[in-house]
Design a protein around this motif. Structure first.
Motif, PDB file in Angstrom:
ATOM      1  N   MET A 144       0.670  -1.170  -0.001  1.00  7.02           N
ATOM      2  CA  MET A 144      -0.033  -0.153  -0.044  1.00  7.02           C
ATOM      3  C   MET A 144       0.768   1.268  -0.047  1.00  7.02           C
ATOM      4  O   MET A 144       0.621   2.393  -0.897  1.00  7.02           O
ATOM      5  CB  MET A 144      -0.687   0.126   1.368  1.00  7.02           C
ATOM      6  CG  MET A 144      -2.007   1.122   1.333  1.00  7.02           C
ATOM      7  SD  MET A 144      -3.051   1.062   2.629  1.00  7.02           S
ATOM      8  CE  MET A 144      -1.946   1.534   3.875  1.00  7.02           C
ATOM      9  N   GLU A 145       2.019   1.242   0.821  1.00  7.11           N
ATOM     10  CA  GLU A 145       2.885   2.354   0.705  1.00  7.11           C
ATOM     11  C   GLU A 145       3.410   2.658  -0.447  1.00  7.11           C
ATOM     12  O   GLU A 145       3.931   3.834  -0.990  1.00  7.11           O
ATOM     13  CB  GLU A 145       3.625   2.265   1.999  1.00  7.11           C
ATOM     14  CG  GLU A 145       3.002   2.486   3.521  1.00  7.11           C
ATOM     15  CD  GLU A 145       3.995   1.958   4.681  1.00  7.11           C
ATOM     16  OE1 GLU A 145       5.184   1.721   4.269  1.00  7.11           O
ATOM     17  OE2 GLU A 145       3.719   2.418   5.669  1.00  7.11           O
ATOM     18  N   ALA A 146       3.931   1.409  -1.281  1.00  9.93           N
ATOM     19  CA  ALA A 146       4.792   1.480  -2.325  1.00  9.93           C
ATOM     20  C   ALA A 146       3.743   2.205  -3.611  1.00  9.93           C
ATOM     21  O   ALA A 146       4.134   2.793  -4.303  1.00  9.93           O
ATOM     22  CB  ALA A 146       4.977   0.234  -2.692  1.00  9.93           C
ATOM     23  N   ARG A 147       2.501   1.742  -3.503  1.00  9.69           N
ATOM     24  CA  ARG A 147       1.470   2.229  -4.416  1.00  9.69           C
ATOM     25  C   ARG A 147       1.447   3.712  -3.884  1.00  9.69           C
ATOM     26  O   ARG A 147       1.207   4.493  -5.143  1.00  9.69           O
ATOM     27  CB  ARG A 147      -0.105   1.483  -4.347  1.00  9.69           C
ATOM     28  CG  ARG A 147       0.035   0.246  -5.075  1.00  9.69           C
ATOM     29  CD  ARG A 147      -1.298  -0.421  -5.198  1.00  9.69           C
ATOM     30  NE  ARG A 147      -2.034  -0.430  -4.003  1.00  9.69           N
ATOM     31  CZ  ARG A 147      -1.888  -1.552  -2.999  1.00  9.69           C
ATOM     32  NH1 ARG A 147      -1.634  -2.480  -3.643  1.00  9.69           N
ATOM     33  NH2 ARG A 147      -2.872  -1.677  -1.989  1.00  9.69           N
ATOM     34  N   LYS A 148       1.153   4.121  -2.849  1.00  6.97           N
ATOM     35  CA  LYS A 148       0.917   5.673  -2.702  1.00  6.97           C
ATOM     36  C   LYS A 148       2.289   6.412  -3.238  1.00  6.97           C
ATOM     37  O   LYS A 148       2.222   7.694  -3.786  1.00  6.97           O
ATOM     38  CB  LYS A 148       0.825   5.798  -1.080  1.00  6.97           C
ATOM     39  CG  LYS A 148      -0.657   5.556  -0.652  1.00  6.97           C
ATOM     40  CD  LYS A 148      -0.595   5.814   1.002  1.00  6.97           C
ATOM     41  CE  LYS A 148      -1.992   5.735   1.334  1.00  6.97           C
ATOM     42  NZ  LYS A 148      -2.490   5.909   2.827  1.00  6.97           N
ATOM     43  N   GLU A 167       4.713   9.971  -7.164  1.00  4.01           N
ATOM     44  CA  GLU A 167       6.000  10.636  -8.018  1.00  4.01           C
ATOM     45  C   GLU A 167       5.504  10.613  -9.311  1.00  4.01           C
ATOM     46  O   GLU A 167       5.755  11.547 -10.182  1.00  4.01           O
ATOM     47  CB  GLU A 167       6.825   9.236  -8.112  1.00  4.01           C
ATOM     48  CG  GLU A 167       7.868   9.263  -6.917  1.00  4.01           C
ATOM     49  CD  GLU A 167       8.821   8.048  -7.100  1.00  4.01           C
ATOM     50  OE1 GLU A 167       8.969   7.380  -7.880  1.00  4.01           O
ATOM     51  OE2 GLU A 167       9.306   7.617  -5.801  1.00  4.01           O
ATOM     52  N   ASN A 168       4.584   9.453  -9.843  1.00  2.00           N
ATOM     53  CA  ASN A 168       4.106   9.673 -11.279  1.00  2.00           C
ATOM     54  C   ASN A 168       2.740  10.254 -11.566  1.00  2.00           C
ATOM     55  O   ASN A 168       2.262  10.184 -12.733  1.00  2.00           O
ATOM     56  CB  ASN A 168       4.127   8.492 -11.817  1.00  2.00           C
ATOM     57  CG  ASN A 168       5.374   7.624 -11.556  1.00  2.00           C
ATOM     58  OD1 ASN A 168       6.381   8.384 -11.678  1.00  2.00           O
ATOM     59  ND2 ASN A 168       5.476   6.171 -11.574  1.00  2.00           N
TER      60      ASN A 168
END
Length: 150
Positions: free
Chosen positions: A28-32, A37-38
């Motif tokens: 979840m943190e990686a998706r956020k 960023e993108n």
């Protein structure tokens, strides 16, 4: 002194649950972080093209096909629309037991094997005779009736 109620399998299950929670939280943190960023990822709008596929670009109105309401059929084809089929078929007697009163006929058109009973015979038949017959729904499938020798 009392024994601990925590068994090995209970502690292993608890470790697995905790690992699953941590993995879910990391994803979840990686998706956020990726979203920050993108920007937003994925398709904002989904369109259906003339072939019925989902795309991210609007469909070309030139390729749109118009159908008349009367042309759409949502049922089985009506019997009057089907070509009429001759009920009399031709075949060859594959096996016939006169003592038991039954046998089998192989249809010459499609090679299907049909059961026949002595009650459905018009003429007496024997093995390898060419016959004409009609089909009737029986308990275990289609039966040959009105069997005549050709």
């Amino acid at each position: 002194m009392a024994k601990s109620q925590q068994t090995f399998s209970k502690s292993e299950k608890e470790k697995k649950r905790m690992k699953k929670r941590l993995d879910k939280k990391k994803k979840m943190e990686a998706r956020k972080a990726d979203k920050d960023e993108n920007g937003t990822s994925g398709i904002q709008f989904a369109y259906v093209d003339h072939n019925g596929n989902l795309t991210d670009t609007p469909p070309d109105p030139e390729l749109k096909v118009e159908y008349e309401l009367e042309d759409i059929q949502i049922s089985v084809t009506k019997k009057e629309d089907l070509p009429e089929e001759d009920p009399v078929r031709k075949g060859k007697v594959n096996f016939f037991d006169t003592s038991k009163g039954f046998g089998f006929i192989i249809d010459s058109d499609n090679g299907e094997k049909y059961f026949t009973h002595v009650s459905g015979l018009i003429d007496e038949i024997a093995e390898n005779d060419k016959v004409s017959f009609e089909l009737e729904k029986g308990m275990r499938g289609m039966n040959a009736v009105k069997v005549k020798k050709i």
